[in-house]
Design a protein around this motif. Structure first.
Motif, PDB file in Angstrom:
ATOM      1  N   ARG A 136      41.240  63.138  24.201  1.00 47.82           N
ATOM      2  CA  ARG A 136      42.206  63.471  23.136  1.00 47.82           C
ATOM      3  C   ARG A 136      41.537  63.446  21.763  1.00 47.82           C
ATOM      4  NH1 ARG A 136      45.571  60.251  26.617  1.00 47.82           N
ATOM      5  NH2 ARG A 136      47.171  61.588  27.567  1.00 47.82           N
ATOM      6  N   ALA A 137      40.684  62.429  21.552  1.00 53.38           N
ATOM      7  CA  ALA A 137      39.993  62.331  20.270  1.00 53.38           C
ATOM      8  C   ALA A 137      39.049  63.514  20.063  1.00 53.38           C
ATOM      9  CB  ALA A 137      39.210  61.015  20.203  1.00 53.38           C
ATOM     10  N   ILE A 138      38.383  63.927  21.126  1.00 57.81           N
ATOM     11  CA  ILE A 138      37.478  65.075  21.035  1.00 57.81           C
ATOM     12  C   ILE A 138      38.258  66.330  20.659  1.00 57.81           C
ATOM     13  CG2 ILE A 138      35.934  66.583  22.361  1.00 57.81           C
ATOM     14  CD1 ILE A 138      35.303  64.009  24.071  1.00 57.81           C
ATOM     15  N   PHE A 139      39.359  66.582  21.356  1.00 55.10           N
ATOM     16  CA  PHE A 139      40.145  67.789  21.096  1.00 55.10           C
ATOM     17  C   PHE A 139      40.748  67.759  19.693  1.00 55.10           C
ATOM     18  CE2 PHE A 139      40.863  67.811  25.931  1.00 55.10           C
ATOM     19  CZ  PHE A 139      39.734  68.590  26.129  1.00 55.10           C
ATOM     20  N   ASP A 140      41.226  66.599  19.283  1.00 54.50           N
ATOM     21  CA  ASP A 140      41.837  66.486  17.959  1.00 54.50           C
ATOM     22  C   ASP A 140      40.813  66.770  16.869  1.00 54.50           C
ATOM     23  OD1 ASP A 140      44.039  65.573  16.125  1.00 54.50           O
ATOM     24  OD2 ASP A 140      42.547  64.041  15.654  1.00 54.50           O
ATOM     25  N   ARG A 141      39.637  66.168  16.969  1.00 54.41           N
ATOM     26  CA  ARG A 141      38.620  66.353  15.934  1.00 54.41           C
ATOM     27  C   ARG A 141      38.009  67.749  15.966  1.00 54.41           C
ATOM     28  NH1 ARG A 141      39.226  61.108  16.679  1.00 54.41           N
ATOM     29  NH2 ARG A 141      38.502  59.585  15.117  1.00 54.41           N
ATOM     30  N   ALA A 142      38.019  68.376  17.136  1.00 55.76           N
ATOM     31  CA  ALA A 142      37.463  69.729  17.259  1.00 55.76           C
ATOM     32  C   ALA A 142      38.488  70.813  16.955  1.00 55.76           C
ATOM     33  CB  ALA A 142      36.904  69.926  18.663  1.00 55.76           C
ATOM     34  N   GLY A 143      39.732  70.410  16.698  1.00 56.39           N
ATOM     35  CA  GLY A 143      40.771  71.383  16.390  1.00 56.39           C
ATOM     36  C   GLY A 143      41.238  72.174  17.592  1.00 56.39           C
ATOM     37  N   LEU A 144      41.133  71.587  18.769  1.00 51.57           N
ATOM     38  CA  LEU A 144      41.592  72.258  19.992  1.00 51.57           C
ATOM     39  C   LEU A 144      42.959  71.699  20.381  1.00 51.57           C
ATOM     40  CD1 LEU A 144      38.279  72.189  22.083  1.00 51.57           C
ATOM     41  CD2 LEU A 144      39.293  74.167  20.921  1.00 51.57           C
ATOM     42  N   GLY A 145      43.826  72.577  20.850  1.00 54.99           N
ATOM     43  CA  GLY A 145      45.180  72.155  21.200  1.00 54.99           C
ATOM     44  C   GLY A 145      45.352  71.788  22.656  1.00 54.99           C
ATOM     45  N   THR A 146      44.276  71.542  23.349  1.00 51.52           N
ATOM     46  CA  THR A 146      44.341  71.236  24.775  1.00 51.52           C
ATOM     47  C   THR A 146      45.123  69.947  25.027  1.00 51.52           C
ATOM     48  OG1 THR A 146      42.135  72.222  24.987  1.00 51.52           O
ATOM     49  CG2 THR A 146      42.957  70.947  26.857  1.00 51.52           C
ATOM     50  N   GLN A 147      46.072  70.027  25.944  1.00 52.37           N
ATOM     51  CA  GLN A 147      46.876  68.856  26.295  1.00 52.37           C
ATOM     52  C   GLN A 147      46.157  68.058  27.376  1.00 52.37           C
ATOM     53  OE1 GLN A 147      50.693  69.814  27.965  1.00 52.37           O
ATOM     54  NE2 GLN A 147      51.400  67.680  28.003  1.00 52.37           N
ATOM     55  N   VAL A 148      46.138  66.740  27.229  1.00 57.35           N
ATOM     56  CA  VAL A 148      45.522  65.850  28.209  1.00 57.35           C
ATOM     57  C   VAL A 148      46.609  65.178  29.025  1.00 57.35           C
ATOM     58  CG1 VAL A 148      44.121  63.779  28.551  1.00 57.35           C
ATOM     59  CG2 VAL A 148      43.482  65.440  26.788  1.00 57.35           C
ATOM     60  N   LEU A 149      46.518  65.313  30.339  1.00 61.07           N
ATOM     61  CA  LEU A 149      47.448  64.670  31.255  1.00 61.07           C
ATOM     62  C   LEU A 149      46.731  63.504  31.930  1.00 61.07           C
ATOM     63  CD1 LEU A 149      49.011  67.858  32.903  1.00 61.07           C
ATOM     64  CD2 LEU A 149      49.824  66.583  30.911  1.00 61.07           C
ATOM     65  N   ASP A 150      47.283  62.297  31.785  1.00 60.13           N
ATOM     66  CA  ASP A 150      46.666  61.106  32.361  1.00 60.13           C
ATOM     67  C   ASP A 150      46.788  61.113  33.882  1.00 60.13           C
ATOM     68  OD1 ASP A 150      46.431  60.460  29.730  1.00 60.13           O
ATOM     69  OD2 ASP A 150      47.511  58.554  29.855  1.00 60.13           O
ATOM     70  N   ILE A 151      45.672  60.822  34.549  1.00 62.86           N
ATOM     71  CA  ILE A 151      45.702  60.646  35.997  1.00 62.86           C
ATOM     72  C   ILE A 151      44.946  59.374  36.356  1.00 62.86           C
ATOM     73  CG2 ILE A 151      45.872  63.116  36.481  1.00 62.86           C
ATOM     74  CD1 ILE A 151      42.888  63.010  37.308  1.00 62.86           C
ATOM     75  N   ALA A 152      45.181  58.878  37.550  1.00 68.10           N
ATOM     76  CA  ALA A 152      44.469  57.704  38.048  1.00 68.10           C
ATOM     77  C   ALA A 152      43.149  58.112  38.687  1.00 68.10           C
ATOM     78  CB  ALA A 152      45.330  56.963  39.061  1.00 68.10           C
ATOM     79  N   THR A 153      42.221  57.188  38.722  1.00 71.39           N
ATOM     80  CA  THR A 153      40.933  57.450  39.371  1.00 71.39           C
ATOM     81  C   THR A 153      41.138  57.902  40.811  1.00 71.39           C
ATOM     82  OG1 THR A 153      39.780  55.854  37.973  1.00 71.39           O
ATOM     83  CG2 THR A 153      38.772  56.370  40.093  1.00 71.39           C
ATOM     84  N   ALA A 154      42.130  57.315  41.492  1.00 66.87           N
ATOM     85  CA  ALA A 154      42.388  57.670  42.890  1.00 66.87           C
ATOM     86  C   ALA A 154      42.773  59.129  43.058  1.00 66.87           C
ATOM     87  CB  ALA A 154      43.479  56.771  43.452  1.00 66.87           C
ATOM     88  N   ALA A 155      43.286  59.736  41.996  1.00 67.27           N
ATOM     89  CA  ALA A 155      43.702  61.143  42.061  1.00 67.27           C
ATOM     90  C   ALA A 155      42.536  62.098  41.827  1.00 67.27           C
ATOM     91  CB  ALA A 155      44.810  61.409  41.050  1.00 67.27           C
ATOM     92  N   TYR A 156      41.369  61.548  41.487  1.00 67.01           N
ATOM     93  CA  TYR A 156      40.192  62.383  41.225  1.00 67.01           C
ATOM     94  C   TYR A 156      39.004  61.799  41.991  1.00 67.01           C
ATOM     95  CZ  TYR A 156      36.757  65.134  38.609  1.00 67.01           C
ATOM     96  OH  TYR A 156      35.753  66.012  38.257  1.00 67.01           O
ATOM     97  N   PRO A 157      38.998  61.950  43.300  1.00 63.78           N
ATOM     98  CA  PRO A 157      37.935  61.335  44.113  1.00 63.78           C
ATOM     99  C   PRO A 157      36.572  61.973  43.845  1.00 63.78           C
ATOM    100  CG  PRO A 157      39.312  62.776  45.455  1.00 63.78           C
ATOM    101  CD  PRO A 157      39.973  62.690  44.114  1.00 63.78           C
TER     102      PRO A 157
END
Length: 281
Positions: free
Chosen positions: A219-240
């Protein structure tokens, strides 16, 4: 004279920007042949050696553990023995991955190690080899390295964020993003201090502040870079991934500050510098 193992990596690049160092690439010293590392130290006769080279493909290491351990374990041990023989100080970059990631308290340098993947085990082997050599050294464990060079999370987020409206990012791994520039500055300061006071030999932690999650870092990267990309939180288990990742990568930096006078770097300020450099290219 300062000898750096590594030439094109994130920290090695920053070291070459900061000072008069001799940086060795693979053609000069192949970490898959630890004897060449020791030979390079004997040839150059440095006062300070900084090992900024490593096998860092965390997932690939699960199927390539022997090679990872050769590069991350045997090569640093050979460097340490050569440094001990030559009276040189060694600064070696290690990782938060030597811990199992349990709990929520910051890991102190003397906390029990229990790596949960092959990469972490290979780095722990390097630490053990350095200590066994009996010379002057500082093992500098760090985490979540980023810069304007090479492959890292910041550059990946900028690339993906330019093409996607939303991204799923892991939110339950917590640590301190650390700029390669901050690590390079610390390596030089620690190495010079060790030359004057070998009694400062030991293991230390350097990580950026404040602690954050990968999702909030994105989120900090997108905010400082002026990108409107939305970040959706996921758990580590959801990204093996092939290699397990520690959930708690918080590192206690207090001994580094107390011994060398180095404050924790603020990753937010360093991120701004990295983004400015990338934008100027």
């Amino acid at each position: 004279m300062i000898l750096v193992f590594g030439r094109t990596g994130q920290v090695a690049t920053e070291l070459q920007r900061l000072g008069d160092v001799t940086a060795l690439g693979r053609d000069d010293a192949n970490l898959e042949d630890p004897r060449t590392c020791a030979d390079a130290i004997r040839q150059h006769r440095p006062d300070i050696v900084i090992n900024a080279a490593a096998y860092t493909a965390v997932d690939h290491a699960e199927q390539d553990a022997a090679r990872a351990t050769l590069i991350n374990g045997a090569a640093p041990a050979a460097m340490a023995r050569a440094c001990a023989d030559a009276g040189a100080a060694l600064v070696h970059i290690s990782t938060d991955y030597v811990f199992d990631g349990s709990g929520s308290a910051p890991w102190t340098p003397d906390a029990p190690t229990a790596p949960i993947n092959a990469y972490g085990r290979s780095k722990l082997a390097g630490e053990a080899g350095i200590r066994a050599a009996g010379g002057t050294y500082a093992i500098l464990r760090t985490s979540w390295v980023f810069s304007a060079h090479g492959a890292n999370f910041v550059k990946t987020m900028l690339r993906l964020g330019a093409d996607r409206d939303r991204l799923n990012i892991v939110a339950d791994q917590i640590g301190g993003p650390t700029s390669a520039a901050a690590i390079a500055r610390a390596c030089l300061a620690v190495g010079r201090a060790l030359r004057h006071n070998p009694q400062k030999t030991g293991t230390y932690h350097l990580s950026g502040t404040p602690e954050t999650s990968w999702a909030d870092f994105a989120r900090a990267i997108f905010d400082r870079a002026g990108l409107g990309t939305q970040v959706l939180d996921i758990a580590t288990a959801a990204y093996p991934t092939p290699a397990a990742r520690p959930l708690n990568s918080r590192l206690d930096n207090s001994s580094l500050t107390r011994t060398f006078g180095l404050p924790r770097p603020d990753w937010r300020a360093d991120l701004n510098e990295v983004l400015r450099e990338l934008a100027a290219r």
